[in-house]
Design a protein around this motif. Structure first.
Motif, short mmCIF file in Angstrom:
data_model
loop_
_atom_site.label_atom_id
_atom_site.label_comp_id
_atom_site.label_asym_id
_atom_site.label_seq_id
_atom_site.Cartn_x
_atom_site.Cartn_y
_atom_site.Cartn_z
N LEU B 213 0.80 -1.23 0.00
CA LEU B 213 0.00 0.00 0.00
C LEU B 213 0.83 1.27 0.00
CD1 LEU B 213 -2.76 -1.04 2.57
CD2 LEU B 213 -2.88 -1.10 0.08
N THR B 216 0.69 3.74 -2.88
CA THR B 216 -0.62 3.96 -3.50
C THR B 216 -0.78 5.41 -3.97
OG1 THR B 216 -1.52 2.31 -1.98
CG2 THR B 216 -3.10 3.67 -3.18
N TYR B 228 -0.35 7.49 2.18
CA TYR B 228 -1.69 6.90 2.38
C TYR B 228 -2.01 6.79 3.86
CZ TYR B 228 -0.09 2.34 4.15
OH TYR B 228 0.43 1.34 4.91
N THR B 413 -7.83 -0.44 -5.02
CA THR B 413 -6.83 0.54 -4.60
C THR B 413 -7.24 1.18 -3.28
OG1 THR B 413 -6.46 1.03 -6.91
CG2 THR B 413 -5.60 2.61 -5.32
N LYS B 446 -4.33 -7.71 1.17
CA LYS B 446 -4.05 -6.31 1.46
C LYS B 446 -4.39 -5.88 2.88
CE LYS B 446 -3.99 -4.21 -3.09
NZ LYS B 446 -4.73 -3.57 -4.17
#
Ligand code: SF4
Ligand code: SF4
Lengths: 279, 503
Positions: B213, B216, B228, B413, B446
């Motif tokens: 992540l 991102t 993020y 995402t 994730k």
């Protein structure tokens, strides 16, 4: 069939069979018969009497050449067969090769750090273990043996070479108590304890506490006496007896109290154990 | 009685909950955003949904204030000097929280707390810090009082992180949620175990796969380790920015309209996706150009948020029931190859269309909206969250479940997650849980969260509620946190108590 072993069950994820996430493999057949056994149906190999075949509600069992064939896909896991079996056996086993078991276990990577083979008594199949463990080691999976300690490890150096360690049951110390509880002889357990401790191969020592049946105070003292200065280096697991799955005289026996367990922890500490787990 | 009077006279809502609901009702009496006939058709069939965000958005849905910047500079508007010590800092944060809007009226993000707090610990002792942190966490729990509020820690182990976990385990609150940005290459095993130990006590923190992540979004300014943050349930959004809106396609309802798989894939899915994307553009345009939010907010003026770091989220929900309806019985999503392949194809198709669509004011998303596996709220039957496997249909072997998750997570995402209850005995073998998380993250899951199966604090779709509070609300009593309302309905509708205990 040189290297097949009777596999009772494979549990992909076990929290209680050694460090980290492990796959547990249970082999069928044992050389003693503990009164407190949680899986008495793993103690003996099927004698082919056929009683369970009739009782199976799913038609998953059939007879062929004096033995019983189990159809895994038809089985609904109702456990009727093991309840009716009077031979402490199960028809739901598969004679499998180390390669076959490895093929299954390997599918559980990368989630597990190793496998633990248990029973029954898995040391009845040392050749199978050696091959299975060699395959696991080659891909970086850990290998532990969970044993009742009644089979001499000194005779299996080649197996020890591919094992990370042994989880050794010390069910009792006094020969009479041990024999009443298990029907077996405690002498090899003591030999193994000394031998494996000297080699630094004990992953965990396991003592089960049942009021009136095991004498854990005596067991702890006996182990500490034998281990001497090595006592502090061994992890000790003190396990409360729980009646789940148990048949026979202990089927309704109570679990020991928390106070008793706490007192045992204090005793173990006094005797020199440093790494004590309660379960 | 009118809708307004229903709210005014309700006896199971607190004063604040009534004010919020009245504001929503008032907003919904206006209709400034045009819709197309295609949108109306799908909307009337409940196949696309605006998440009850309100007809006339006058604030972004989720706002991810750059609290680190705030901690450096204070606020002119709020007349707060830059904090000089821990007490100043926590006070300033509390004041700011009171002034952050969102779709729930309360902040959905209260900061990467360890990074914000750590520099202010100085030579205070643990005994001095802990009561302050507990008071601070209780302030958030009692005033924000929304399980959608989220705090982050990690990936590095810090003293503040350790103390926050300790404080959180002691206060046993549902608010805020915590997530650790976890990367085994950065986070020590000791700290990860402390996180798991805490999770076994209070269902916090959840684990985000930091390795996947961290890139991102671009960082808000040089020197930031990543751009993020995790907010609300488990939305992955740009810090110093956020999400304008979240709208969704309800795949399960869309499947109701389909006569065949082909019709679904070739006609309904692209049409519904297109209708929703157009609607999102209209919505975002209204928010940015008409509502004056970005023109008037002190958060923008003081650089705590930037309009350019906002984006819209395109959500999907109800994959499980969608597949069930399209393929019929015998092809269970989660365990059947054909079912899983179809789900993969559906996600591939939607994602491609979303990533091909020119989204307005969405620079941070590369001028496209962001995919989000929406979890639902309240008691919506027949809509398993996002792309999760329905409770009761989980694969027998836990690892197969995790592999399935990884396969579906790759499309999202802006957030996707799975939730697993674990045996209370797992507290005795935290390494086992950690092994599983490491394995799952290595295959690109994730986001995962765990809670002990006997816990009072339980995760609904991502947010936390107390079982005891849900029971109170179900019995007709008012409760402080309105997420207990959503939780109670969802818990029943989705049989969450029957989730397979995984470890
Ligand atoms: S499992 Fe038991 S009951 Fe069945 S055939 Fe074998 S010995 Fe007989
Ligand atoms: S558990 Fe035994 S009795 Fe039951 S279905 Fe399977 S084989 Fe038959």
């Amino acid at each position: 069939m040189a290297c097949r072993a009777p596999v009772n069950r494979i549990i992909p994820f076990s929290l209680v069979d050694g460090p980290g996430a492990r796959c547990s493999v249970f082999l069928q057949g044992c050389n003693i018969a503990c009164t407190y056994c949680h899986n008495p149906e793993t103690q003996r190999l099927c004698v082919g009497c056929g009683v369970c075949v009739e009782s199976c509600p799913a038609g998953a069992l059939s007879r062929a050449d004096g033995s019983v064939i189990w159809d895994r896909t038809a089985c609904v896991a109702c456990d009727t067969c093991i309840e009716v079996c009077e031979h402490r056996a199960s028809p739901r086993i598969a004679w499998q090769t180390p390669e076959e078991i490895f093929g299954i276990v390997r599918g559980y990577a990368p989630f597990i750090r190793g496998i633990t083979v248990s029973g029954g008594e898995c040391m009845l199949y040392p050749g199978f273990l050696r091959e299975l463990f060699s395959l696991c080691k080659a891909v970086g999976l850990g290998t532990l043996i969970d044993s009742n300690g009644t089979i001499d490890f000194a005779a299996h150096e080649d197996l020890l070479a591919v094992s990370d360690g042994i989880m050794l049951d010390v069910k009792a110390w006094d020969p009479d108590v041990f024999s009443k509880l298990t029907g077996g002889d405690v002498a090899p357990v003591k030999r193994n304890l000394a031998f494996l401790a000297e080699r630094g191969r004990i992953e965990e020592l396991r003592v089960v506490v049942i009021d009136g049946w095991t004498d854990p105070e005596d067991t702890l003292a006996g182990m500490a006496g034998l281990l001497g200065e090595r006592t502090g280096a061994q992890r000790l697991r003190l396990t409360k007896f729980r009646r789940f799955g148990v048949r026979g005289p202990l089927a309704d026996a109570p679990s020991p109290t928390d106070e008793r367990m706490a007192a045992l922890v204090r005793l173990a500490e006094r005797l020199g154990f440093a790494d004590i787990v309660l379960s | 009685m009118s809708e307004f009077m229903d709210i005014i006279t309700a006896d199971n809502l607190t004063y604040k909950q009534k004010v919020l609901k009245l504001a929503q009702a008032a907003e919904n009496s206006e209709h400034p955003i045009p819709t197309t006939p295609a949108f109306d058709r799908f909307f009337s069939r409940d196949a696309i949904c605006d998440m009850h965000e309100g007809n006339a958005p006058y604030r972004a849905r989720y706002i991810c204030v750059d609290f680190q910047k705030f901690a450096r500079q204070g606020s002119d508007f709020l007349r707060l000097d830059a904090p000089e010590n821990l007490d100043d800092l926590l006070f300033n944060l509390e004041v700011l929280y009171e002034n952050i809007p969102s779709v729930t009226g309360r902040p959905v993000y209260c900061g990467q707390l360890d990074k914000i707090i750590d520099p202010f610990l100085g030579d205070l002792s643990d005994e001095e810090i802990l009561p302050r942190l507990k008071r601070f966490l209780n302030f958030i729990d009692r005033t924000v009082a929304s399980g959608y509020c989220h705090a982050n820690i990690g990936p590095e182990e810090t003293r503040a992180g350790r103390l926050l976990l300790e404080a959180d385990a002691e206060v046993q609150n549902a608010v805020p949620n915590f997530t650790i940005k976890y990367d085994p290459a950065i986070t020590s095993d000791d700290f990860a175990r402390l996180c798991l130990k805490t999770a076994m006590r209070c269902a916090n923190p959840a684990f985000a796969n930091h390795r996947l992540l961290k890139d991102t979004y671009p960082v808000p300014e040089a020197g930031y380790p990543d751009g993020y943050t995790i907010v609300s349930c488990y939305n992955v959004l740009p810090v110093r920015g956020g999400a304008y809106c979240l709208d969704r396609v309800k795949l399960s309802r869309l499947a109701d309209m389909a006569g065949s798989v082909d019709e679904f894939m070739d006609k309904l899915l692209p049409e519904a996706t297109a209708a929703l994307l157009e609607y999102m553009n209209a919505r975002v345009t209204f928010l940015v150009e008409k509502s004056s939010f970005f023109q008037s907010s002190f958060l923008v003026r003081e650089g705590l948020i930037e309009r350019e770091r906002f984006c819209g989220m395109f959500g999907v929900i109800g994959m499980h029931e969608c597949i069930e309806k399209l393929l019929g019985p015998g092809h269970t999503y989660g365990t059947d190859d054909e079912a899983n392949d179809l789900a993969d194809a559906i996600m591939g198709k939607v994602t491609a269309q979303v990533l091909d669509f020119p989204a307005v004011y969405s620079e941070i998303g590369g001028d496209h909206y962001l995919m989000h596996a929406q979890a639902g709220f309240g008691d919506q039957l027949e809509s398993t969250p996002g792309v999760r496997i329905r409770v009761g249909d989980e694969p027998e072997v836990f690892y197969d479940h995790l592999r399935h998750s990884a396969r579906m997570h790759r499309f999202f995402t802006a957030g996707v997650s799975d939730i697993f209850p674990v045996e209370p005995t797992a507290a005795g073998n935290l390494d086992a849980l950690l092994d599983v998380i490491k394995g799952a993250f290595a295959i690109d899951d994730k986001y995962l969260s765990f809670y002990p199966s006997d816990s009072d604090l339980v995760r609904i779709t991502g947010f936390l509620v107390k079982r005891s509070e849900m029971e109170k609300f179900a019995a007709g009593k008012a409760v402080l946190a309105d997420t207990s309302h959503d939780g109670e309905g969802n818990w029943r509708a989705n049989a969450l108590g029957d989730r397979k205990v995984r470890l």
